[in-house]
Motif scaffolding. Structure first.
Motif, PDB file in Angstrom:
ATOM      1  N   TYR A  71       0.871  -1.163   0.000  1.00 38.03           N
ATOM      2  CA  TYR A  71       0.000   0.000   0.000  1.00 38.03           C
ATOM      3  C   TYR A  71       0.910   1.216   0.000  1.00 38.03           C
ATOM      4  CZ  TYR A  71      -4.066   2.795   1.583  1.00 38.03           C
ATOM      5  OH  TYR A  71      -5.098   3.708   1.698  1.00 38.03           O
ATOM      6  N   MET A  72       0.985   1.903  -1.151  1.00 38.12           N
ATOM      7  CA  MET A  72       1.850   3.069  -1.287  1.00 38.12           C
ATOM      8  C   MET A  72       1.008   4.328  -1.097  1.00 38.12           C
ATOM      9  SD  MET A  72       4.329   4.289  -4.434  1.00 38.12           S
ATOM     10  CE  MET A  72       3.008   4.475  -5.637  1.00 38.12           C
ATOM     11  N   LEU A  73       1.491   5.215  -0.221  1.00 37.01           N
ATOM     12  CA  LEU A  73       0.822   6.483   0.016  1.00 37.01           C
ATOM     13  C   LEU A  73       1.818   7.609  -0.175  1.00 37.01           C
ATOM     14  CD1 LEU A  73      -0.192   4.385   2.559  1.00 37.01           C
ATOM     15  CD2 LEU A  73      -1.953   6.115   2.462  1.00 37.01           C
ATOM     16  N   LYS A  74       1.362   8.690  -0.769  1.00 33.05           N
ATOM     17  CA  LYS A  74       2.171   9.900  -0.897  1.00 33.05           C
ATOM     18  C   LYS A  74       1.409  11.027  -0.219  1.00 33.05           C
ATOM     19  CE  LYS A  74       4.371   8.582  -5.244  1.00 33.05           C
ATOM     20  NZ  LYS A  74       4.434   8.904  -6.679  1.00 33.05           N
ATOM     21  N   TYR A  75       2.138  11.812   0.592  1.00 25.92           N
ATOM     22  CA  TYR A  75       1.527  12.819   1.449  1.00 25.92           C
ATOM     23  C   TYR A  75       2.046  14.221   1.103  1.00 25.92           C
ATOM     24  CZ  TYR A  75       1.025   8.584   4.311  1.00 25.92           C
ATOM     25  OH  TYR A  75       0.760   7.308   4.762  1.00 25.92           O
ATOM     26  N   PRO A  76       1.140  15.194   0.825  1.00 23.29           N
ATOM     27  CA  PRO A  76       1.555  16.570   0.517  1.00 23.29           C
ATOM     28  C   PRO A  76       1.594  17.440   1.776  1.00 23.29           C
ATOM     29  CG  PRO A  76      -0.768  16.342   0.072  1.00 23.29           C
ATOM     30  CD  PRO A  76      -0.293  14.989   0.563  1.00 23.29           C
ATOM     31  N   GLU A 151      -6.821  21.111   4.805  1.00 21.22           N
ATOM     32  CA  GLU A 151      -7.149  20.694   3.434  1.00 21.22           C
ATOM     33  C   GLU A 151      -6.167  19.663   2.884  1.00 21.22           C
ATOM     34  OE1 GLU A 151      -9.271  20.345   0.029  1.00 21.22           O
ATOM     35  OE2 GLU A 151      -9.886  21.418   1.815  1.00 21.22           O
ATOM     36  N   TRP A 152      -4.894  19.772   3.218  1.00 26.28           N
ATOM     37  CA  TRP A 152      -3.858  18.886   2.678  1.00 26.28           C
ATOM     38  C   TRP A 152      -3.916  17.489   3.275  1.00 26.28           C
ATOM     39  CZ3 TRP A 152      -0.724  16.817   6.346  1.00 26.28           C
ATOM     40  CH2 TRP A 152      -0.636  17.492   7.565  1.00 26.28           C
ATOM     41  N   PHE A 153      -4.548  17.348   4.434  1.00 27.52           N
ATOM     42  CA  PHE A 153      -4.511  16.071   5.143  1.00 27.52           C
ATOM     43  C   PHE A 153      -5.613  15.142   4.667  1.00 27.52           C
ATOM     44  CE2 PHE A 153      -5.205  13.175   8.701  1.00 27.52           C
ATOM     45  CZ  PHE A 153      -3.912  12.770   8.963  1.00 27.52           C
ATOM     46  N   ASP A 154      -5.274  13.904   4.455  1.00 21.44           N
ATOM     47  CA  ASP A 154      -6.155  12.794   4.093  1.00 21.44           C
ATOM     48  C   ASP A 154      -6.757  12.921   2.698  1.00 21.44           C
ATOM     49  OD1 ASP A 154      -7.247  10.240   4.746  1.00 21.44           O
ATOM     50  OD2 ASP A 154      -9.189  11.208   5.017  1.00 21.44           O
ATOM     51  N   LYS A 155      -7.492  13.978   2.401  1.00 23.52           N
ATOM     52  CA  LYS A 155      -8.162  14.088   1.107  1.00 23.52           C
ATOM     53  C   LYS A 155      -7.173  14.203  -0.057  1.00 23.52           C
ATOM     54  CE  LYS A 155     -11.962  16.449   3.366  1.00 23.52           C
ATOM     55  NZ  LYS A 155     -11.266  16.511   4.655  1.00 23.52           N
ATOM     56  N   GLN A 156      -5.997  14.773   0.189  1.00 23.60           N
ATOM     57  CA  GLN A 156      -5.031  14.955  -0.897  1.00 23.60           C
ATOM     58  C   GLN A 156      -3.949  13.871  -0.920  1.00 23.60           C
ATOM     59  OE1 GLN A 156      -3.591  18.992  -0.709  1.00 23.60           O
ATOM     60  NE2 GLN A 156      -5.595  19.855  -1.074  1.00 23.60           N
ATOM     61  N   PHE A 157      -4.036  12.895  -0.029  1.00 21.70           N
ATOM     62  CA  PHE A 157      -3.088  11.787  -0.080  1.00 21.70           C
ATOM     63  C   PHE A 157      -3.302  11.004  -1.370  1.00 21.70           C
ATOM     64  CE2 PHE A 157      -2.971  10.946   4.835  1.00 21.70           C
ATOM     65  CZ  PHE A 157      -2.507  12.225   5.052  1.00 21.70           C
ATOM     66  N   ILE A 158      -2.230  10.515  -1.946  1.00 18.09           N
ATOM     67  CA  ILE A 158      -2.310   9.605  -3.082  1.00 18.09           C
ATOM     68  C   ILE A 158      -2.183   8.191  -2.527  1.00 18.09           C
ATOM     69  CG2 ILE A 158      -1.191   8.832  -5.217  1.00 18.09           C
ATOM     70  CD1 ILE A 158      -2.463  11.569  -5.488  1.00 18.09           C
ATOM     71  N   ARG A 159      -3.140   7.330  -2.834  1.00 15.34           N
ATOM     72  CA  ARG A 159      -3.141   5.958  -2.325  1.00 15.34           C
ATOM     73  C   ARG A 159      -3.107   5.002  -3.503  1.00 15.34           C
ATOM     74  NH1 ARG A 159      -6.462   9.207   0.728  1.00 15.34           N
ATOM     75  NH2 ARG A 159      -6.406   8.914   2.973  1.00 15.34           N
TER      76      ARG A 159
END
Length: 165
Positions: A71-76, A151-159
């Motif tokens: 499970y790859m996640l990218k976080y802004p 705004e950047w947290f959770d909703k903008q993560f790439i999963r």
């Protein structure tokens, strides 16, 4: 130190050599290059790259065991929140996820150079772990809810769910 380069390709290699993954539900592939020293420029002889992300490992937790999926996640994460996000991830979020026996391990990397995504994580799990009680609890804490107001947290993560090629 441990360095990583994540290269996403529009297609799949004819003969994958190294660490390659197939993203679940879409075409393309992901190649992961690793090294104990800064990585040399990527060789793009395997196809058409769409994105490249390079980082250094800042956290490793759990076991060495690999799951059937990554499970790859990218976080802004904005600069003002780097330390809080890192602390939440390492000291609250991951320990809660590791309560699930099929959530084997995780590596968290911080971007080197300019990137929209400050952090990337590779989580080694079995598919059912993503719907576990531990996962549900890990995203329902006061700290998580405080971060979630941004705004950047959770909703903008790439999963991206990935299976080895």
């Amino acid at each position: 130190m441990s360095y990583i380069r994540i290269v996403e390709f529009a297609d799949r290699p004819a003969t994958p050599s190294g660490e390659w993954y197939a993203p679940d539900g879409r075409t393309g592939s992901v190649r992961i290059d690793r090294g104990d020293a800064a990585l040399a420029p990527a060789q793009m002889d395997a196809g058409r790259p769409t994105t490249t992300w390079t980082g250094v490992r800042v956290y490793r937790g759990g076991t060495e065991r690999k799951g059937s999926i990554v499970y790859m996640l990218k976080y802004p994460v904005p600069l003002d929140y780097l330390y809080e996000f890192d602390a939440w991830f390492q000291y609250e979020h991951m320990p809660m996820l590791f309560e699930e026996p099929a959530w084997y391990g995780c590596e968290l990397f911080r971007a080197l150079g300019a990137s929209s995504y400050t952090f990337a994580a590779l989580q080694y799990v079995e598919p059912h772990a993503l719907k576990s009680d531990a996962r549900n609890r890990s995203v329902d804490t006061p700290w998580w809810h405080r971060l979630c107001k941004h705004e950047w947290f959770d909703k903008q993560f790439i999963r991206t769910l990935m299976k080895p090629l």
